[in-house]
Design an enzyme around this catalytic site. Sequence first.
Site, short mmCIF file in Angstrom:
data_model
loop_
_atom_site.label_atom_id
_atom_site.label_comp_id
_atom_site.label_asym_id
_atom_site.label_seq_id
_atom_site.Cartn_x
_atom_site.Cartn_y
_atom_site.Cartn_z
N HIS A 100 0.81 -1.24 -0.03
CA HIS A 100 -0.11 0.03 -0.02
C HIS A 100 0.80 1.37 0.14
CE1 HIS A 100 0.44 -0.12 4.78
NE2 HIS A 100 0.44 1.19 4.34
N ASP A 130 0.21 -7.85 2.06
CA ASP A 130 0.62 -6.31 1.83
C ASP A 130 2.02 -6.26 1.89
OD1 ASP A 130 0.48 -3.48 1.50
OD2 ASP A 130 -0.17 -3.25 3.46
N SER A 214 4.73 2.73 7.70
CA SER A 214 4.36 1.61 7.18
C SER A 214 5.46 1.06 6.31
CB SER A 214 3.21 1.72 6.06
OG SER A 214 1.98 1.72 6.83
#
Length: 384
Positions: A100, A130, A214
Site C-alpha cells: 500500500h 501487503d 508503514s
Amino acid sequence: MTKSQLNKLILVVCGILFLSGCMPGQSIEKNLPVFESQVEIFETEDTLISIPTDEHIFVSLYDAINQGVASITVYAEGLVIGQGSGFLIDNDGHILTNFHVVENADEIEVVFPKGFRTRGTLIGTDLDSDIAVIQAEVNTSAITPLPLGSSKDVKVGQYVVAIGNPYGLSGSMTVGIVSARGRLLNSLRAAPSGGFFTAPDLIQTDAAINPGNSGGPLLNLDGEAIGINRAIRTDESGNGTISNTGIGFAVPIDIVKRVVPYLIRDGKYDYPYLGIVSRESLTLFDKESLGYSEDTNGAYVIDIAPNGPSAKAGIQGASTEDLFDVLPSGGDLIIAMDGESIRSFSDLLAYLVTYKSPGDKVDVLVLRDNEEITLTVILDKRPD
C-alpha cells in the site's frame, strides 16, 4: 539509569499509536530456497526476551540497524502521492516495504540515512500480505542489509523496536512490546464471494507506529527484523480527530521469507486456497447451539466454494435451511491439519500460509455428527 527508571521510560515511549499508512514440512520449489538473511545477527548480551538493563542496548541496536532503513517517497504524474518506510534485506539491492506504500507509483525515490538517494523499481507485489519488493542500486559496502529473524518463537511480552519515517521524520525509533500473536486483518485482495481474503498470523504491538512507518521493520532486541509494520487500529472522535489506540500490526517475517523469493523471481506469489468460509472462533452460545462441548474448538465451516478444493474433498458447509439460526448448523468443524491442532480459523490460515503451497495435499480432520473424519484436500491457489 536504573531498571526502574528504564521501565518507566519504556512505558512512556510505548504509550500511543496512530494510523500506520502511506505519508510440519514446508513445500516449496527445490530450486528456490526460503529467503535467508545474508547478514550476521546483531548480538546483545541479553537473551531474546530478557528485560533490558540499560539504555545502551537500544543505542547500540539503533546504531547498527538504522542505516539500513529507508524513507520511500512515491510519485505519480510528477506529484508526491505517498510516503512510507522500507529496509534493505540483501546485497543485491532488494528493499522490503508494504504494497500500500507503493501502490499506483510511477516513480519511487529511496533515501537512506546520511543522505544517500536512489531511484527504485517495483519488481514484486503481494496483495494478500501487503508486501512489496523494490529493486535499487545500493552501495552495500556503506549500507548493511538488515538481518531477518524468525517470528515463530516471538513471545507476548517480548520487547520490540520499530524504526521508520513517521510523518517524514526519518530514522525515528520507538519501543514497545508484543501485545498478541495470531491476529487477522483483511488482505487487499478481493474474494470472489465478496469482501476480501484474510491475512493471518499478524503480530500485535504497542510500539508507536504512525503514518509513514508503514513498510519499516519491527525488530527484536537482537536487531533482527521479525515483522514488517503494516497497520494501526484507530479511533476517530466526534470532532473528527484521530486518536491513538495502542494497537499496531506487523506482517510476520516467516511469511515474508516464504513469499519474497517468489516476488523477486516471478513478481507475484500464489497463496494456498482451501475454499471455505469460517469465523475466527465459536462462542459458548455457538457451541451450545451446534451441540459441541465447551472445550471443543476448531474452525467451523459456514460455507464452501462450489467446485473448490474443500467441496471436491467432501468437506461440508452449514445447511442453508436453518435460516433462523444465528450460526447455521450442519457444517464440519476442522480440528486438525496434518496432525497439527486447529483451535480457530486463524490457526488454520496461519498453518496453510506458512507451510503450504497450491497443489499440496493436506489431511484435514473434521468433526461431523460427533465423529472424527479425515479428508484429504488438494489445495488450489487463491482466485483473482
